[in-house]
Scaffold this motif. Structure first.
Motif, short mmCIF file in Angstrom:
data_model
loop_
_atom_site.label_atom_id
_atom_site.label_comp_id
_atom_site.label_asym_id
_atom_site.label_seq_id
_atom_site.Cartn_x
_atom_site.Cartn_y
_atom_site.Cartn_z
N LEU A 40 -0.02 33.05 33.02
CA LEU A 40 0.04 32.89 31.58
C LEU A 40 0.09 31.42 31.19
CD1 LEU A 40 2.48 35.73 30.43
CD2 LEU A 40 -0.02 35.74 30.54
N LEU A 91 -2.55 29.55 28.85
CA LEU A 91 -2.10 28.82 27.67
C LEU A 91 -2.65 27.39 27.68
CD1 LEU A 91 1.30 28.94 25.94
CD2 LEU A 91 0.45 26.71 26.66
N CYS A 92 -2.61 26.76 28.84
CA CYS A 92 -3.15 25.39 28.95
C CYS A 92 -4.65 25.36 28.66
CB CYS A 92 -2.88 24.83 30.35
SG CYS A 92 -1.14 24.46 30.66
N GLY A 138 -1.47 35.41 17.96
CA GLY A 138 -0.43 35.43 18.99
C GLY A 138 0.80 36.19 18.52
N TYR A 168 -2.04 36.79 24.36
CA TYR A 168 -1.02 35.97 23.69
C TYR A 168 -1.08 34.54 24.19
CZ TYR A 168 3.43 33.62 23.18
OH TYR A 168 4.38 32.65 22.94
N ALA A 169 -1.15 34.37 25.52
CA ALA A 169 -1.17 33.03 26.10
C ALA A 169 -2.38 32.23 25.62
CB ALA A 169 -1.17 33.12 27.62
N GLU A 194 -1.92 31.56 21.72
CA GLU A 194 -0.81 30.63 21.52
C GLU A 194 -1.19 29.25 22.03
OE1 GLU A 194 3.05 30.08 19.91
OE2 GLU A 194 1.62 31.74 19.85
N GLY A 195 -2.05 29.22 23.05
CA GLY A 195 -2.56 27.95 23.55
C GLY A 195 -3.37 27.21 22.50
N MET A 209 7.55 33.00 28.40
CA MET A 209 6.62 32.04 27.81
C MET A 209 6.95 31.78 26.34
SD MET A 209 4.58 30.81 30.04
CE MET A 209 3.50 30.00 28.87
N VAL A 262 7.60 28.08 24.86
CA VAL A 262 6.81 27.53 23.75
C VAL A 262 7.73 27.04 22.64
CG1 VAL A 262 5.23 28.14 21.87
CG2 VAL A 262 4.70 28.81 24.23
#
Length: 256
Positions: free
Chosen positions: A49, A53-54, A81, A102-103, A106-107, A235, A239
């Motif tokens: 994840l 995200l990255c 997200g 989500y990851a 959200e990223g 995560m 965040v």
């Protein structure tokens, strides 16, 4: 009063022996322990994840530094997200599909907001990432070696403080919209910086609750999909911690 992790993903309702596979319910079938939640599996899912995200963050980061406006994908990522978080909170068995989504989204949000802070305060993102990583490792070490024990009283204090922060943020935001009011935590005064430090401490303490709930899920032999569920919850806390570090560092930098 019995409080548990404020993170909806890591509540006792989700991490309960009742969530174990229905195949175990009648006691007539053999349990496949390869399909149970494990600590190593949760760690691996968390790493996956984080990489996703990255990757999402790199998209809006690249946009910002190549003359494009990252606001729309950033806001869109935050909204999507949040929706995925709500869905997973009520349908944890869908976590293997919802957590990567989500990851990614959200990223997009993290990349956009990070680029905005970096453009104004060069070097702030690297410092925020480093502070978040160090905080995570310190908390993990303190938990692993039982220096900090997650008792019911500890949970109660952390969750009460977390709910108070969430309530304060919500009321402040509504007041700023309705009364053109500027909350004290928006500035760079000592009061604002003090609030940010307090919020960071509470966010860090939430990591202990997350570690505890994941460990309990492993001990209670939760289904395999709970690895994604636990990783997603962790995560969310990371965040939150990263964003609070960005805000604190920006306040300090703006005083120079």
């Amino acid at each position: 009063m019995n409080f548990n992790s404020k993170n909806p993903f890591l509540s006792d309702k989700r991490f309960s022996s009742n969530a174990v596979s229905k195949a175990e319910a009648n006691g007539s079938q053999i349990i496949d322990y390869n399909q149970e939640m494990t600590l190593s599996g949760t760690i691996n899912k968390t790493a996956i994840l984080f990489l996703i995200l990255c990757a999402g963050a790199m998209v809006t980061w690249w946009m910002a530094f190549n003359g494009m406006n990252p606001i729309i994908p950033s806001i869109g990522g935050a909204i999507v997200g949040f929706i995925l978080v709500l869905v997973a909170a009520f349908k944890p068995h869908l976590s293997p599909y919802l957590a990567p989504g989500y990851a990614l989204f959200e990223g997009l949000f993290i990349g956009g907001i990070s680029a905005i802070f970096e453009l104004r305060f060069p070097g702030i993102v690297l410092n925020a990432v480093g502070a978040t990583l160090v905080t995570f490792l310190v908390c993990l070490g303190l938990y692993k070696f039982k220096i900090v024990k997650v008792t019911e009283q500890f949970k109660s204090v952390v969750i009460a403080a977390t709910l108070a922060i969430a309530t304060y943020y919500l009321i402040s935001w509504l007041a700023s919209l309705i009364f053109n009011f500027t909350p004290v935590h928006y500035g760079n005064g000592m009061m604002s910086i003090g609030i940010s430090v307090f919020v960071i401490i509470i966010a860090a303490l939430n990591l202990f609750l997350d570690f505890d709930q994941i460990e309990r899920g492993v001990q209670e032999r939760m289904p395999k999909f709970m690895e994604w569920f636990g990783a997603m919850g962790l995560m969310i806390t990371l965040v939150w911690l990263y964003i609070e570090f960005l805000r604190l560092l920006s306040k300090i930098a703006s005083k120079d």
